[in-house]
Design an enzyme around this catalytic site. Sequence first.
Site, PDB file in Angstrom:
ATOM      1  N   LYS A 141      -2.978 -10.666   2.961  1.00  0.00           N
ATOM      2  CA  LYS A 141      -1.926  -9.822   1.937  1.00  0.00           C
ATOM      3  C   LYS A 141      -1.456 -11.019   0.850  1.00  0.00           C
ATOM      4  O   LYS A 141      -1.365 -10.637  -0.354  1.00  0.00           O
ATOM      5  CB  LYS A 141      -0.787  -9.633   2.495  1.00  0.00           C
ATOM      6  CG  LYS A 141      -0.962  -8.267   3.662  1.00  0.00           C
ATOM      7  CD  LYS A 141       0.423  -7.982   4.083  1.00  0.00           C
ATOM      8  CE  LYS A 141       0.445  -6.915   5.359  1.00  0.00           C
ATOM      9  NZ  LYS A 141       1.744  -6.632   5.866  1.00  0.00           N
ATOM     10  N   GLY A 191       5.767  -2.333  14.267  1.00  0.00           N
ATOM     11  CA  GLY A 191       5.298  -0.981  13.845  1.00  0.00           C
ATOM     12  C   GLY A 191       4.458  -0.204  14.892  1.00  0.00           C
ATOM     13  O   GLY A 191       4.189   0.854  14.641  1.00  0.00           O
ATOM     14  N   GLU A 238       0.794  -1.208  -0.029  1.00  0.00           N
ATOM     15  CA  GLU A 238      -0.043  -0.001   0.060  1.00  0.00           C
ATOM     16  C   GLU A 238       0.810   1.337  -0.055  1.00  0.00           C
ATOM     17  O   GLU A 238       0.585   2.288  -0.521  1.00  0.00           O
ATOM     18  CB  GLU A 238      -0.749  -0.033   1.129  1.00  0.00           C
ATOM     19  CG  GLU A 238      -1.930  -1.164   1.204  1.00  0.00           C
ATOM     20  CD  GLU A 238      -1.428  -2.452   2.063  1.00  0.00           C
ATOM     21  OE1 GLU A 238      -2.279  -3.050   2.203  1.00  0.00           O
ATOM     22  OE2 GLU A 238      -0.151  -2.363   2.193  1.00  0.00           O
TER      23      GLU A 238
END
Length: 564
Positions: A529, A288, A222
């Site tokens: 994904k 993250g 993305e």
Amino acid sequence: MPNIPAPVDATQTAAWKSLQDHHDKLVADGISLKEWFAEDASRVDKFSYDLNDLRFDLSKNLVTEETLKLLCDLAREVGVEERRAAMFEGAHINTTEDRAVLHSALRRPASDAGRLVVDEQDCVADVHEVLDRMYAFAERVRSGEWKGVTGKAIKDVVSIGIGGSDLGPVMVYEALKPYADAGINVRYVSNIDPNDMAEKVRGLDPETTLVVVVSKTFTTLETMTNAREAKAWLLDGLKASGAIDGSDASVADAVKHHFVAVSTNLKLVADFGIDPQNAFGFWSWVGGRYSVDSAVGLSLIIAFGPKVFEEFLAGFHDVDRYFCETPLEENVVALMGLINVWYSNFFGTESHAVLPYNQYLHRFPAYLQQLTMESNGKSTRWDGTPATSTTGEIFWGEAGTNGQHSFYQLIHQGTHLIPADFIAFVNTPNPARDGEQDVHELFLSNFLAQTKALAFGKTADEVRAEGTAEWMVPARCFSGNRPTTSIFGIRLDAHALGELIALYEHIVFVEGTVWGLDSFDQWGVELGKQLAKQITPAFHDDEALSQQDASTRALIAFYRAHRE
């Protein structure tokens, strides 16, 4: 698997059995916050805690002193203190990825250099080397020294990332808007939906726009798709205005003036056209969702300046130290995590509301959704064995008072028990009056009233005394005994925000340790994904389409029939 002790099965401990017996007795005797408050004038004092400039009131939770004692016994039996020490020392407690978990190193002071060497890396020294580079770069942008390709100063920043590379910076940017002092606006792009990019660049001047591409590997689907889209937008705009002539040299020069990266893959950064000198990295031991205080926060330093970011880091660090140094029985951070376990595993609650009474925190619940549910939304323990109890909580919420006119009905009178954290601040940067009424005090009265109503409810006799018709009395009763925690700060500044984020990071850690989870991996996001990459060709390739399941084939057929 790294040399990490196997998780203790919490359900087989003596403390778990004692907690179950304790829960059953409380229920049998009848839980009544109203009676508990009436019988113990010191209840608020017993269940209130101060952490720097934050006051925590846990008194409206369904707990007694015995409850907290037993929860602390459970924490010790499952090894919360030992695992906490292992995490802060850099042991590879992220077992599935064989990594240390050292987001706490991101906020340690420079004076700690040399005191945390993990896998032959001086973590604190490396953190401050990157921080110093970020601060220097941000000051160039803020002062106007850094200019676009036509010599104009930067007025807007577009930060491109997804997940932790977006949710954290967006939330903090919104939360600290009163402290943005450089006249530079930041917009954040995360969704691969073209509408997101279109709206975020609408009205921007390419000549005065800086794009920050945030992807540790510089391969995130993305993020890189959006980065290329932003690159095309910027170059097309510069060509259309005559700012560049479209030659390879002019294009390369424009990209170097208008793009920087947060990444450690310097080869791919350079291949994109960004000068590797303008790439800022972070490390594998930073997940993250734990990375907003790393280089991921570059856009925040540009907006608010190094001083505010330093205060932000100090707030994190203060909570880190408190969490590590305070005995469990007095440690409100640990207790909040343990109380969440109490509700989830003994009362069977499934969700947890976070309700900030501060409009600047309107993205805080969304941020916590990733932090909590990506961390503890798991059914496998850190040694690969199945979880032995329910795990995770569904975190959700909305800024007050908007939520009061939306979902509070269910919290007050629904059949679900939903623990809730209410967050508010004494002071506001935007005081206002409505005639003689202080509007902030009116706002805070709602913050106070909601937890009071949830705790103590309203009886049928109280409803009747208001003259309500008998047939309507049940609909106007409130059961009470709906648990809440109140977090009351002095003001929402960078330090307080850092404290709040670290608070919930460690709440997640405590819960995950009790449940035996690796709270620092996220394999659950991978399958979708992988399948998306397989499905993409099927929009136009019949052979690829034939390999899909019947439902997917039918939906793609609908797409083909109606795409304009």
